[in-house]
Design a protein around this motif. Structure first.
Motif, mmCIF file in Angstrom:
data_model
loop_
_atom_site.group_PDB
_atom_site.id
_atom_site.type_symbol
_atom_site.label_atom_id
_atom_site.label_comp_id
_atom_site.label_asym_id
_atom_site.label_seq_id
_atom_site.Cartn_x
_atom_site.Cartn_y
_atom_site.Cartn_z
ATOM 1 N N GLY A 37 0.668 -1.288 0.202
ATOM 2 C CA GLY A 37 -0.050 -0.107 0.114
ATOM 3 C C GLY A 37 0.669 1.092 -0.186
ATOM 4 N N VAL A 38 2.213 1.108 -0.059
ATOM 5 C CA VAL A 38 3.033 2.232 -0.099
ATOM 6 C C VAL A 38 3.474 2.895 -1.504
ATOM 7 C CG1 VAL A 38 5.145 3.308 0.787
ATOM 8 C CG2 VAL A 38 3.653 2.001 2.522
ATOM 9 N N PHE A 39 3.808 1.868 -2.205
ATOM 10 C CA PHE A 39 4.227 2.223 -3.358
ATOM 11 C C PHE A 39 3.574 1.655 -4.398
ATOM 12 C CE2 PHE A 39 7.539 1.432 -7.038
ATOM 13 C CZ PHE A 39 7.533 2.793 -7.139
ATOM 14 N N LEU A 40 2.548 2.309 -5.028
ATOM 15 C CA LEU A 40 1.475 1.652 -5.928
ATOM 16 C C LEU A 40 1.660 2.060 -7.656
ATOM 17 C CD1 LEU A 40 -1.314 2.936 -4.040
ATOM 18 C CD2 LEU A 40 -0.323 0.739 -3.847
ATOM 19 N N ALA A 41 2.939 2.505 -7.885
ATOM 20 C CA ALA A 41 3.446 2.819 -9.291
ATOM 21 C C ALA A 41 2.995 1.709 -10.355
ATOM 22 C CB ALA A 41 4.699 3.144 -9.494
ATOM 23 N N PHE A 42 3.224 0.576 -9.808
ATOM 24 C CA PHE A 42 2.751 -0.708 -10.489
ATOM 25 C C PHE A 42 1.679 -1.420 -9.988
ATOM 26 C CE2 PHE A 42 7.346 0.035 -11.214
ATOM 27 C CZ PHE A 42 7.428 0.336 -12.376
ATOM 28 N N GLY A 43 0.935 -0.661 -9.242
ATOM 29 C CA GLY A 43 -0.232 -1.355 -8.742
ATOM 30 C C GLY A 43 0.275 -2.479 -7.514
ATOM 31 N N THR A 44 -0.695 -3.188 -6.986
ATOM 32 C CA THR A 44 -0.302 -4.009 -5.885
ATOM 33 C C THR A 44 -1.105 -5.184 -5.747
ATOM 34 O OG1 THR A 44 0.441 -4.076 -3.364
ATOM 35 C CG2 THR A 44 -1.722 -2.894 -4.138
ATOM 36 N N GLY A 45 -0.741 -6.285 -5.108
ATOM 37 C CA GLY A 45 -1.635 -7.491 -4.959
ATOM 38 C C GLY A 45 -1.731 -8.395 -6.063
ATOM 39 N N PRO A 46 -2.836 -9.226 -6.188
ATOM 40 C CA PRO A 46 -2.762 -10.158 -7.391
ATOM 41 C C PRO A 46 -2.929 -9.519 -8.624
ATOM 42 C CG PRO A 46 -4.657 -10.192 -6.087
ATOM 43 C CD PRO A 46 -3.886 -9.449 -5.199
ATOM 44 N N HIS A 47 -3.379 -8.013 -8.830
ATOM 45 C CA HIS A 47 -3.734 -7.433 -9.904
ATOM 46 C C HIS A 47 -2.365 -6.296 -10.293
ATOM 47 C CE1 HIS A 47 -7.382 -9.428 -10.510
ATOM 48 N NE2 HIS A 47 -7.567 -9.019 -9.097
ATOM 49 N N GLY A 48 -1.241 -6.502 -9.565
ATOM 50 C CA GLY A 48 -0.402 -5.559 -9.784
ATOM 51 C C GLY A 48 0.334 -5.784 -11.224
ATOM 52 N N CYS A 49 0.980 -4.960 -11.576
ATOM 53 C CA CYS A 49 1.653 -4.966 -12.940
ATOM 54 C C CYS A 49 2.472 -6.239 -13.174
ATOM 55 C CB CYS A 49 2.427 -3.874 -13.479
ATOM 56 S SG CYS A 49 3.183 -4.106 -14.951
ATOM 57 N N GLU A 50 2.497 -7.242 -14.128
ATOM 58 C CA GLU A 50 3.357 -8.332 -14.184
ATOM 59 C C GLU A 50 4.638 -7.876 -14.815
ATOM 60 O OE1 GLU A 50 1.068 -10.802 -16.889
ATOM 61 O OE2 GLU A 50 -0.664 -10.908 -15.714
ATOM 62 N N GLY A 51 4.751 -6.941 -15.509
ATOM 63 C CA GLY A 51 6.056 -6.706 -16.254
ATOM 64 C C GLY A 51 6.775 -5.356 -15.348
ATOM 65 N N ALA A 52 6.510 -5.253 -13.722
ATOM 66 C CA ALA A 52 7.166 -4.364 -13.044
ATOM 67 C C ALA A 52 8.700 -4.462 -12.958
ATOM 68 C CB ALA A 52 6.729 -4.484 -11.483
ATOM 69 N N ALA A 53 9.270 -5.636 -12.808
ATOM 70 C CA ALA A 53 10.755 -5.990 -12.877
ATOM 71 C C ALA A 53 11.270 -5.344 -14.281
ATOM 72 C CB ALA A 53 11.060 -7.511 -12.725
ATOM 73 N N LEU A 54 10.641 -5.813 -15.452
ATOM 74 C CA LEU A 54 10.992 -5.369 -16.923
ATOM 75 C C LEU A 54 10.990 -3.859 -16.766
ATOM 76 C CD1 LEU A 54 12.171 -6.189 -19.519
ATOM 77 C CD2 LEU A 54 9.454 -6.513 -19.963
#
Length: 353
Positions: free
Chosen positions: A287-304
């Motif tokens: 809940g603190v850093f949401l640039a890529f969303g969070t939880g099961p619907h977070g961005c799949e490509g965040a690491a890329l």
């Protein structure tokens, strides 16, 4: 079907998880270095048209490896169709109305899947599935067997565009901050000086040592999250502070305002990358850093996305000082449709001594 969707998500996640991205850091670094290679010096240049095609090539190549050359033109047209679709309009049409923009997007999506279909069939026939994201999706599951061709085709257009759409929006904000905060840019340049002269030789260890650069990228994403408004559906009746949210309700989550909560981020409006180097500053805290969303619907490509943006930032700062055009007013427009972006942003690059 829910099982097939879960199978498709798990399959593509194998190729997008941090370990998989780390294994291909050299390839990503070679791609992002082309941004610095192509940047003309000594004159003002509009940033997004320079950056976006390079990030598109990196993203498509990451997904499809040697087949990227065939698919890149179709992926680009799919992106253009999406941009047309989200342009402001005086009319708000129901989703079922086949507007010209929606028909244009459908044609581009059909063209992309028609180009992808023979690639899938060739890989399966030859049994050379590949170790890229497409190859991971074609690997049979021990539980469900091979993923249906249509399931692969349905899921890849969206994720293909996402691999470069969000990083492109973020890139404008990051490069603008390099121009506005020269001391931060100098610190990034000093860190980047330890990268290999040949970008393709960059390893995950080199990447992990870019501590301040990664902190700067996170800080820009905190202040200017490309996905500034997220939608979620409440699966059950929920109490949130003084509000009751009924099951099935759509909830709007605004990372832009959440990231400016002083309870989580002291001096929230101040650009301070160092906050992410402190023990207390962690993007993994829920809940603190949401640039890529969070939880099961977070961005799949965040690491890329983080790899692309961090390496682009390091390689650009290593070569150039950036500056804004002179004038009292910002030389760009902030757009908010489908993402927070710096439309028309121009910067000037000067070679570092």
């Amino acid at each position: 079907m829910p099982q097939e969707r879960a199978h498709a998500r798990a399959a593509r996640m194998r190729g997008l998880r941090p370990q998989a991205v780390a294994a291909r850091i050299g390839e990503i670094a070679a791609g992002t270095d082309r941004i610095a290679d192509q940047w003309p010096t000594g004159r003002d240049v509009e940033i997004l048209p320079l950056v976006r095609p390079v990030l598109a090539e990196i993203g498509v190549r990451y997904l499809f490896s040697e087949d990227a050359r065939v698919l890149l033109p179709f992926a680009w047209q799919l992106f253009v169709a999406r941009e047309v679709l989200v342009r402001p309009s005086r009319w708000v049409w129901p989703r079922w109305v086949p507007t010209p923009a929606r028909r244009f997007r459908t044609r581009r999506q059909v063209a992309f899947t028609n180009a992808l279909r023979p690639i899938i069939r060739r890989r399966r026939t030859s049994e050379r599935l590949g170790d890229d994201v497409l190859g991971q999706m074609l690997q049979p599951s021990s539980r469900y067997g091979p993923l249906a061709e249509e399931a692969v085709l349905d899921t890849l257009p969206g994720i293909t565009v996402a691999t470069f759409e969000t990083p492109s929006r973020a890139a404008g904000w990051i490069l603008l901050h390099l121009a506005r905060y020269p001391q931060a840019a100098d610190r990034v340049a000093a860190e980047a000086a330890l990268l290999p002269a040949s970008p393709a030789s960059t390893t995950s260890t080199h990447f992990d040592n870019l501590h301040y650069t990664q902190a700067l990228v996170r800080e820009v994403l905190r202040l200017h999250p490309p996905s500034w408004l997220l939608t979620r559906r409440a699966p059950r009746r929920t109490q949130l502070a003084d509000y009751t949210i009924d099951a099935g309700s759509t909830v709007l989550v605004c990372p832009y305002t959440a990231h400016r909560d002083a309870r989580e981020h002291p001096e929230p409006d101040r650009f301070r990358p160092e906050r992410w180097l402190d023990d207390a500053g962690s993007p993994t805290k829920p809940g603190v850093f949401l640039a890529f969303g969070t939880g099961p619907h977070g961005c799949e490509g965040a690491a890329l996305a983080m790899a692309m943006l961090t390496l682009m930032t390091a390689q650009t700062a290593r070569r150039y000082h950036l500056s804004e055009p002179p004038g009292a007013e910002p030389g760009y427009r902030i757009t908010t449709f489908e993402g927070l972006a710096t439309a028309g942003l121009c910067l000037r690059a000067t070679l570092r001594g």
